[in-house]
Design a protein around this motif. Sequence first.
Motif, PDB file in Angstrom:
ATOM      1  N   LEU A 115     -12.241   1.086 -12.257  1.00 55.29           N
ATOM      2  CA  LEU A 115     -13.119   2.019 -11.559  1.00 55.29           C
ATOM      3  C   LEU A 115     -13.592   1.352 -10.272  1.00 55.29           C
ATOM      4  CD1 LEU A 115     -14.814   4.600 -11.362  1.00 55.29           C
ATOM      5  CD2 LEU A 115     -16.589   3.449 -12.699  1.00 55.29           C
ATOM      6  N   GLU A 116     -13.139   1.885  -9.136  1.00 56.37           N
ATOM      7  CA  GLU A 116     -13.544   1.380  -7.818  1.00 56.37           C
ATOM      8  C   GLU A 116     -14.149   2.540  -7.023  1.00 56.37           C
ATOM      9  OE1 GLU A 116     -14.838  -0.006  -4.872  1.00 56.37           O
ATOM     10  OE2 GLU A 116     -13.830  -1.650  -5.941  1.00 56.37           O
ATOM     11  N   PRO A 117     -15.476   2.535  -6.832  1.00 55.66           N
ATOM     12  CA  PRO A 117     -16.132   3.678  -6.171  1.00 55.66           C
ATOM     13  C   PRO A 117     -15.930   3.746  -4.661  1.00 55.66           C
ATOM     14  CG  PRO A 117     -17.750   2.022  -6.803  1.00 55.66           C
ATOM     15  CD  PRO A 117     -16.444   1.566  -7.362  1.00 55.66           C
ATOM     16  N   ARG A 118     -15.466   2.672  -4.031  1.00 54.56           N
ATOM     17  CA  ARG A 118     -15.288   2.672  -2.575  1.00 54.56           C
ATOM     18  C   ARG A 118     -13.798   2.834  -2.247  1.00 54.56           C
ATOM     19  NH1 ARG A 118     -19.516  -1.070   0.724  1.00 54.56           N
ATOM     20  NH2 ARG A 118     -21.394  -0.478  -0.432  1.00 54.56           N
ATOM     21  N   SER A 119     -13.475   3.886  -1.506  1.00 48.99           N
ATOM     22  CA  SER A 119     -12.064   4.174  -1.230  1.00 48.99           C
ATOM     23  C   SER A 119     -11.397   3.069  -0.430  1.00 48.99           C
ATOM     24  CB  SER A 119     -11.940   5.514  -0.494  1.00 48.99           C
ATOM     25  OG  SER A 119     -12.787   5.559   0.642  1.00 48.99           O
ATOM     26  N   GLU A 120     -12.108   2.491   0.554  1.00 45.78           N
ATOM     27  CA  GLU A 120     -11.474   1.447   1.365  1.00 45.78           C
ATOM     28  C   GLU A 120     -11.163   0.201   0.530  1.00 45.78           C
ATOM     29  OE1 GLU A 120     -15.935   0.941   1.890  1.00 45.78           O
ATOM     30  OE2 GLU A 120     -14.492   2.604   1.933  1.00 45.78           O
ATOM     31  N   MET A 121     -12.009  -0.098  -0.466  1.00 42.48           N
ATOM     32  CA  MET A 121     -11.745  -1.251  -1.316  1.00 42.48           C
ATOM     33  C   MET A 121     -10.562  -0.993  -2.246  1.00 42.48           C
ATOM     34  SD  MET A 121     -13.677  -3.580  -0.249  1.00 42.48           S
ATOM     35  CE  MET A 121     -12.868  -4.705  -1.376  1.00 42.48           C
ATOM     36  N   LEU A 122     -10.462   0.235  -2.751  1.00 43.07           N
ATOM     37  CA  LEU A 122      -9.319   0.550  -3.600  1.00 43.07           C
ATOM     38  C   LEU A 122      -8.030   0.463  -2.799  1.00 43.07           C
ATOM     39  CD1 LEU A 122      -8.185   1.413  -6.298  1.00 43.07           C
ATOM     40  CD2 LEU A 122      -8.644   3.791  -5.696  1.00 43.07           C
ATOM     41  N   LEU A 123      -8.038   0.972  -1.554  1.00 42.71           N
ATOM     42  CA  LEU A 123      -6.850   0.874  -0.707  1.00 42.71           C
ATOM     43  C   LEU A 123      -6.507  -0.580  -0.397  1.00 42.71           C
ATOM     44  CD1 LEU A 123      -7.613   3.819   1.742  1.00 42.71           C
ATOM     45  CD2 LEU A 123      -5.814   3.758   0.007  1.00 42.71           C
ATOM     46  N   ALA A 124      -7.535  -1.384  -0.149  1.00 43.14           N
ATOM     47  CA  ALA A 124      -7.291  -2.806   0.123  1.00 43.14           C
ATOM     48  C   ALA A 124      -6.659  -3.490  -1.082  1.00 43.14           C
ATOM     49  CB  ALA A 124      -8.600  -3.494   0.505  1.00 43.14           C
ATOM     50  N   CYS A 125      -7.145  -3.143  -2.284  1.00 40.62           N
ATOM     51  CA  CYS A 125      -6.584  -3.711  -3.511  1.00 40.62           C
ATOM     52  C   CYS A 125      -5.133  -3.267  -3.699  1.00 40.62           C
ATOM     53  CB  CYS A 125      -7.441  -3.298  -4.706  1.00 40.62           C
ATOM     54  SG  CYS A 125      -6.787  -3.808  -6.306  1.00 40.62           S
ATOM     55  N   LEU A 126      -4.889  -1.964  -3.524  1.00 43.34           N
ATOM     56  CA  LEU A 126      -3.530  -1.439  -3.702  1.00 43.34           C
ATOM     57  C   LEU A 126      -2.564  -2.004  -2.666  1.00 43.34           C
ATOM     58  CD1 LEU A 126      -4.361   2.328  -4.429  1.00 43.34           C
ATOM     59  CD2 LEU A 126      -3.521   0.618  -6.061  1.00 43.34           C
ATOM     60  N   GLY A 127      -3.097  -2.522  -1.575  1.00 41.13           N
ATOM     61  CA  GLY A 127      -2.238  -3.076  -0.534  1.00 41.13           C
ATOM     62  C   GLY A 127      -1.749  -4.475  -0.799  1.00 41.13           C
ATOM     63  N   GLN A 128      -2.365  -5.183  -1.766  1.00 40.26           N
ATOM     64  CA  GLN A 128      -2.036  -6.595  -1.972  1.00 40.26           C
ATOM     65  C   GLN A 128      -1.035  -6.861  -3.088  1.00 40.26           C
ATOM     66  OE1 GLN A 128      -3.255  -8.712   0.347  1.00 40.26           O
ATOM     67  NE2 GLN A 128      -4.084  -6.787   1.145  1.00 40.26           N
ATOM     68  N   THR A 129      -0.870  -5.918  -4.003  1.00 39.87           N
ATOM     69  CA  THR A 129      -0.028  -6.149  -5.199  1.00 39.87           C
ATOM     70  C   THR A 129       0.799  -4.913  -5.495  1.00 39.87           C
ATOM     71  OG1 THR A 129      -1.760  -7.580  -6.115  1.00 39.87           O
ATOM     72  CG2 THR A 129      -0.054  -6.805  -7.643  1.00 39.87           C
ATOM     73  N   ASP A 130       2.033  -5.118  -5.917  1.00 42.48           N
ATOM     74  CA  ASP A 130       2.878  -3.995  -6.353  1.00 42.48           C
ATOM     75  C   ASP A 130       2.507  -3.656  -7.799  1.00 42.48           C
ATOM     76  OD1 ASP A 130       4.753  -2.115  -6.904  1.00 42.48           O
ATOM     77  OD2 ASP A 130       6.504  -3.408  -6.605  1.00 42.48           O
ATOM     78  N   TYR A 131       1.764  -2.576  -7.962  1.00 43.63           N
ATOM     79  CA  TYR A 131       1.295  -2.190  -9.288  1.00 43.63           C
ATOM     80  C   TYR A 131       2.212  -1.177  -9.976  1.00 43.63           C
ATOM     81  CZ  TYR A 131      -3.148  -4.494  -8.203  1.00 43.63           C
ATOM     82  OH  TYR A 131      -4.114  -5.415  -7.891  1.00 43.63           O
ATOM     83  N   LEU A 150       0.822  -1.212   0.000  1.00 48.23           N
ATOM     84  CA  LEU A 150       0.000   0.000   0.000  1.00 48.23           C
ATOM     85  C   LEU A 150       0.860   1.268   0.000  1.00 48.23           C
ATOM     86  CD1 LEU A 150      -2.779   1.261   0.037  1.00 48.23           C
ATOM     87  CD2 LEU A 150      -2.816   1.034   2.531  1.00 48.23           C
ATOM     88  N   LYS A 151       1.848   1.307   0.868  1.00 47.65           N
ATOM     89  CA  LYS A 151       2.682   2.505   0.983  1.00 47.65           C
ATOM     90  C   LYS A 151       3.401   2.806  -0.332  1.00 47.65           C
ATOM     91  CE  LYS A 151       6.333   4.513   3.898  1.00 47.65           C
ATOM     92  NZ  LYS A 151       7.369   4.712   2.869  1.00 47.65           N
ATOM     93  N   ASP A 152       4.005   1.789  -0.940  1.00 46.66           N
ATOM     94  CA  ASP A 152       4.751   2.004  -2.191  1.00 46.66           C
ATOM     95  C   ASP A 152       3.832   2.468  -3.319  1.00 46.66           C
ATOM     96  OD1 ASP A 152       7.107   1.292  -1.004  1.00 46.66           O
ATOM     97  OD2 ASP A 152       7.014  -0.806  -1.651  1.00 46.66           O
ATOM     98  N   ASN A 153       2.673   1.838  -3.437  1.00 51.58           N
ATOM     99  CA  ASN A 153       1.739   2.229  -4.501  1.00 51.58           C
ATOM    100  C   ASN A 153       1.226   3.663  -4.305  1.00 51.58           C
ATOM    101  OD1 ASN A 153       1.703  -0.107  -6.141  1.00 51.58           O
ATOM    102  ND2 ASN A 153       0.276  -1.147  -4.749  1.00 51.58           N
TER     103      ASN A 153
END
Length: 589
Positions: free
Chosen positions: A108-124, A7-10
């Motif tokens: 397109l992810e309308p929920r901020s917490e879900m987008l953060l959760a997604c960004l936390g799992q993979t180095d994009y 999450l931090k890196d992304n």
Amino acid sequence: MNPYPFLKDNIEYLQRTGNPIFQWLSTRPFNEEMLKTRLFRNEFGLHDWRMDNGKGMFESLPPQGLYGNWLHPEKAGTSATFVVGSNLGYGVNHLLTNTPDTHKVMLLEPRSEMLLACLGQTDYRPFFENKKFHLLVPDERFLSEVVRNLDLQFIYGQIHLKSDIPSRQLGPEYARWATWLKNKLENFSLELSTLRHRQDVMVGNEIDNFAKAMRDGSLKPMEGKGAGVGAVILGAGPSLETMAPLLKEKMGHVLYTCALQTIPSLQNLGIKPHLCAAIDYDKSMLKVFERLDPDFVQDVPLVYSTKIDPMILKRYPGPTLPLWTVGGVGTKVLEERDLVLDAGGNVSVTLSRFLRYCGVSHLLLAGQDYAWINGMSHSGGHHNHTTSDKRYSWHQTTRNMDGEEILTTVQYMTAKRELEDDLKQSDFPVFNLYGGGVVIEGTKVVDVDTAYAKGILASAPGAVESFLRNLNDCRHAVPPLRLEPRSPMWSNSMRNAEKHLTKLFRDLADNQQKVHEALSRVELFMKQDPLYCPYLFNEIVDMAGLTKAKYLYESKDLGEFKRIAKNVLRKVREIDRKVCLAADDQAVA
């Protein structure tokens, strides 16, 4: 152990690169407690997200079998996929790792917490870096611009839309955004198809109309001149025949506007508009004159898109005022000295935007049905009036305000949605004399008696007369536009490029990269002049086919380049001949 290791890196990457999604995330409240408590490993050993009902997103929908049909190998390298709903990244990651690097993945992810959760799992970061993965702000204007920038993917590839099923368990916004995107993609596909096949006709008309438009004046002074004016846009839908007699009894004191095509219907119904507009470039518009009494419109100003067929202007008996529209030669060249409007795909949208530019106080729609009513496609007198209620393959069904099934078309619904999008930007109230067609969101349904009683059919004293005087004053000729002919420079540059490419193609196996670089320079050169660029739309798209949709050049590609270059020079010379006129020539052309 950190449950969100990336999450931090992304986030830092998005912040450093100025990605709009970072600003959106920064201004959106999110439930930090959710991020701490909702992530867990389910019985399959997979990361999962606990929903409000206590169940995991993937407990009944394991991701292994969900995303197999998300891959479309045909033209994958030049295509794009929109994804609505990120979950924890399972669907997005499946696309990112199983499509070519040139395939665009748009999330397109309308929920901020879900987008953060997604960004936390993979180095994009690698996917962001090579412009393969794009995060979309849930904002209609932002998304509209994204869609409009995917013209090459529409033309040389395919656009796919995937609504993530696990995400749809979270709330109705996922289905709403998926429907909105589907409609927007459908709209743009229709618009781009028109551009690809008709741009030469439209801009060719504009070049032929250029000298007359220069003499006819400018609509720019109309900005804000509609203060206090109540305006009516009369459409040619079947319900106009019902509404017109009622309006005749209570005309009120408002500005009546319509499309040129609607005037024969109004002529039959006994209503004379204050102004009309024409944007259709097609020669079928000339059918209007088979039904139009010249005396009826000899004092009705025609606001015309400069892209219409020149013969319409020759046959129209009343005063004419030019409207420069986005996509034509005026887009950049005239933006400082004239009004350049995005006309949209429907004349009601054009009138809505023009009246908003003028600053009218309120707007009333009539005859805006976008559907067949009682077997009729248009009101009587319209050149496309038909009375067959037979259902054809190009028909669609929708429901009216009473829930009854009615016939419509893709084109009608596209125009209706575009009008709705436009009305959302209006800072004045919009009313609708509803006549049984499709429902127009953003309008308040009224009847004629209510409109009359509540002042919707009224304007401030003298406002309509002042508006019409200002409109007439716009007809004073604007100063001639002096543009330098540049075809000699274009001829020299294209000739040199052809010579260079001919040499490179003699040893094509060793010169693949050099050919690509040379073609890319020509493509850039073709885009650099805002006067010529609109007329060269198809040639620019064809060049993009050589530079962005080709992975291995063949000898026949030199012939394709020569064909493109020949068309480019023909068009540049035509613009020089018809647009780059001396002041005296503009006055008599």
